[in-house]
Structure formats: structure tokens, C-alpha cells
Design a protein around this motif. Sequence first.
Motif, PDB file in Angstrom:
ATOM      1  N   ALA A 194     -32.146 -30.507   5.982  1.00  9.27           N
ATOM      2  CA  ALA A 194     -33.364 -31.311   5.924  1.00  9.27           C
ATOM      3  C   ALA A 194     -34.548 -30.381   5.688  1.00  9.27           C
ATOM      4  O   ALA A 194     -34.712 -29.377   6.397  1.00  9.27           O
ATOM      5  N   ASP A 226     -38.191 -29.037   5.991  1.00 11.01           N
ATOM      6  CA  ASP A 226     -39.171 -29.152   7.064  1.00 11.01           C
ATOM      7  C   ASP A 226     -40.597 -28.878   6.608  1.00 11.01           C
ATOM      8  O   ASP A 226     -41.519 -28.851   7.427  1.00 11.01           O
ATOM      9  N   HIS A 253     -41.302 -31.788  -2.717  1.00  7.67           N
ATOM     10  CA  HIS A 253     -39.874 -31.468  -2.587  1.00  7.67           C
ATOM     11  C   HIS A 253     -39.118 -31.563  -3.910  1.00  7.67           C
ATOM     12  O   HIS A 253     -37.893 -31.441  -3.926  1.00  7.67           O
ATOM     13  N   ALA A 276     -34.867 -32.487  -1.614  1.00  7.88           N
ATOM     14  CA  ALA A 276     -34.644 -33.194  -0.350  1.00  7.88           C
ATOM     15  C   ALA A 276     -33.281 -33.864  -0.317  1.00  7.88           C
ATOM     16  O   ALA A 276     -32.647 -33.959   0.741  1.00  7.88           O
ATOM     17  N   SER A 277     -32.801 -34.319  -1.477  1.00  6.60           N
ATOM     18  CA  SER A 277     -31.512 -34.999  -1.530  1.00  6.60           C
ATOM     19  C   SER A 277     -30.419 -34.151  -2.164  1.00  6.60           C
ATOM     20  O   SER A 277     -29.243 -34.506  -2.105  1.00  6.60           O
TER      21      SER A 277
END
Length: 403
Positions: free
Chosen positions: A40, A42, A264, A279-280
Amino acid sequence: MRAKICWLLLPLASACGPEPAPTRAPPPRIEAAVEPGYPALDASCRGPVAEPTHLVVTSTDFNTGAVGLVELAARRVDADLALASTDAVAVVDGGRVFVINRFGFDYVDELDADDGLALIHEWPILAASVDAPSNPHALALDPEGHAWVSLHGAPELQRFAFPTLANAKVNAELALDLSSFADADGIPELSLTLACGSLLFVSAERVDRDAWVPAEQTVLIPLRAAAEPSLFEFDAANPGPDGITLLGEGVGPWRLDPADPDGHTLLLLNSGLERVDLASGTSEWVVDQQVFADAGYGRLQLSGFDLDSAGRPWISAASENFASFRLLRVDLDGGPDPVLITEVEGLDSVSGALEIVGDEAWFADTTLGASGLRVFDLSHSPVVELPESPLAVGLPPLSLAPL
């Protein structure tokens, strides 16, 4: 070689620092821990300076090299402020200026942006796993201020700590083993290095070093830049640490996607132009590589990439025989398929380096006898070259970095 360059450029002698000590040992090689699942993010990822006031320029005639500064608003050039090798690229991260001296030189300089690019630190990059040139390629700073340097010539990402005392040596802390991402020759050809808070993303191009063509798909490797670094296992079909598989071949210039407020998402030029959601861990085409191929542009011809104030992509691309360069505007609004529009032709360059500030494109032109930075106003159609262009920067320009 460093001493020879300093002697040849006597007027720059005050910029010459001590040569990297060749007898220094490489950092200890370590294995990363492996965490389950995709990480994840941050924090937002740190991209190039969004509203720069200067450009850092490396330049070379392939006998010597130098570094200069261009003040954008005043169009003022301070050339030859520091020495560099003939294969040097500038990196700006956190307001700090680094010059990475690549194949066969294998050292990094940190220069003082507030003091005429005076030398702050200089340190060698020595491979821990192979007896060959380390070929450092990129650098990013983590939240603790360590520098992480990717090696194109060894399966390592190295971490360095900076001294707190003046003139103390930079400490080579570790060489993170990334050989699990290599192709058959054992070298993953690490390059792009990007910081997103406590995470780093590092590209592995996986090149056949005999034919120098892609051997496997390019991946972006996420890792946790902690005191004890870790990789991530998120692909059930592939035992061990994983990376994001890119659609295109290789890695080139990138920018943060202005459409993503979280910071991101990357727009990355390689054999095509792709949007990578960090992010994915997924990627999609903005411009499929087949669009470039159909227009006669192979992956090695695509060089520079940036966005103008309206978010329109621009690409510098070499002709088929690399005799000249063009500036291409990517039209994404003309229908279901992207259209490549040639706006400027007849440019000369070695690297095709391109930086866009607002609606001004700065291009590293190496025209014999008239080399310098050519400046174009992109707000006009057709594109207009500014009257003061080109701006001479001493030796012919090689790389650009916004500051």
C-alpha cells in the motif's frame, strides 16, 4: 581519467574534486526480506520539479564533460560550472543536484545548487556482485535521506548515507541483491528509480547483453526502503518476489499523471506511452506501441517526453537512421485512436533530451558549430522557435533536469 580532465580544463580547476578512491570496497551485498501481498502506498510519488526556475544541463564533446545552469526566466546560462564525465546525466531530488557518471566512469557527484554547483560530495559506485563496470543509472532519496542508486551493470540497488561532517566520505551501506529479476545473463539492467514515501520502484529492463535486445518483459519492482529492505510477493503464479509487468519494452522518461491527484500514477515512455497505476500495480496504454511502429518509430527512436501546460504529451523522436530528431505532439482528442503530429523537424541531438516548462519546450540540440538549447513556444500552431534560441551552454548538451 578524472585528473586528466581537470588538467585539460584548467579554467575549471577550482571545480575539480578528489578522484573516487579506486581501492574502496563495495558495500556488503544483502538479500531482501519478502513480504506477502502488494504494498500500500503511504505517500505521493516524487516526480520532477513541477515549476522549475532553472535547468541543470550536462554537456560533452565526448572528450570532456561539464555541468551548467540555465535560469529560465532570464534565459541566462552559467556554463561549465562543474566537471563531469562524457556519459553524465543530471538528477534533481528534494532540491539536491546529483550528476551520475555512467558506463566506465561509475561515480556520483552531489553539487550545491545554491553555490554555483560547487562540489559537495563525490563517491564511487563499485559493484559488489560482478567484476565489471557498475554503470549507475538513476538515484532517488528515501524519507531518511539515504540515496538509492540503481546499477545497470550489476544486479544491485545500492544505498548510501551522507556524512554529517564536512569533507567526510559518503558511506556505502548496502547492495540489495535483485538478481531474482534478471534474465538468463544474470543482470536485470536496473534503471528508473522512483520514491513514493517509504516505497521505491525500480525498473528492470532484462536485456540480452550479447544482442542488446529485450530478453524478457520490463518490470517495475516495488520495495520497502527500510533499514532492512523488503520486496513483495503478489503473483501466485510466480514464486518469490514480484514486479509490475509493463506493456512496453524498456523504460524512458516519465512524468506523474496530472489526472491523478494522489500522485500514484506514472506516464512512462518506452516502446509506447503507458499509464502505470502504482497503487494497484497495473498498466494500460495511452499510446499503443503499435501506433509508433506504424508511424515508423521503433523503441530506440523514442527519446524525450514531457507534458505542456494543458497536459498534452510531447515526444522527441529520431528519424529512422537517427540523422535528425522531431518533436511530436500526441493528439488524444481527435478520435478513438491517438494521432502523432509532427510539429518540428530537422533537429540534431545525441540524446533527444526534452524538458517542457509551461508551454516552452527546451531541447538539447547538438548542431555542429551551433549547439545549445533550442526553445520553442508550444502555445502556437505551428510551433514557434523563440528569437534567442539556441542558447549556447558551452559543450554540446546531453541531459537536462529541472531545478
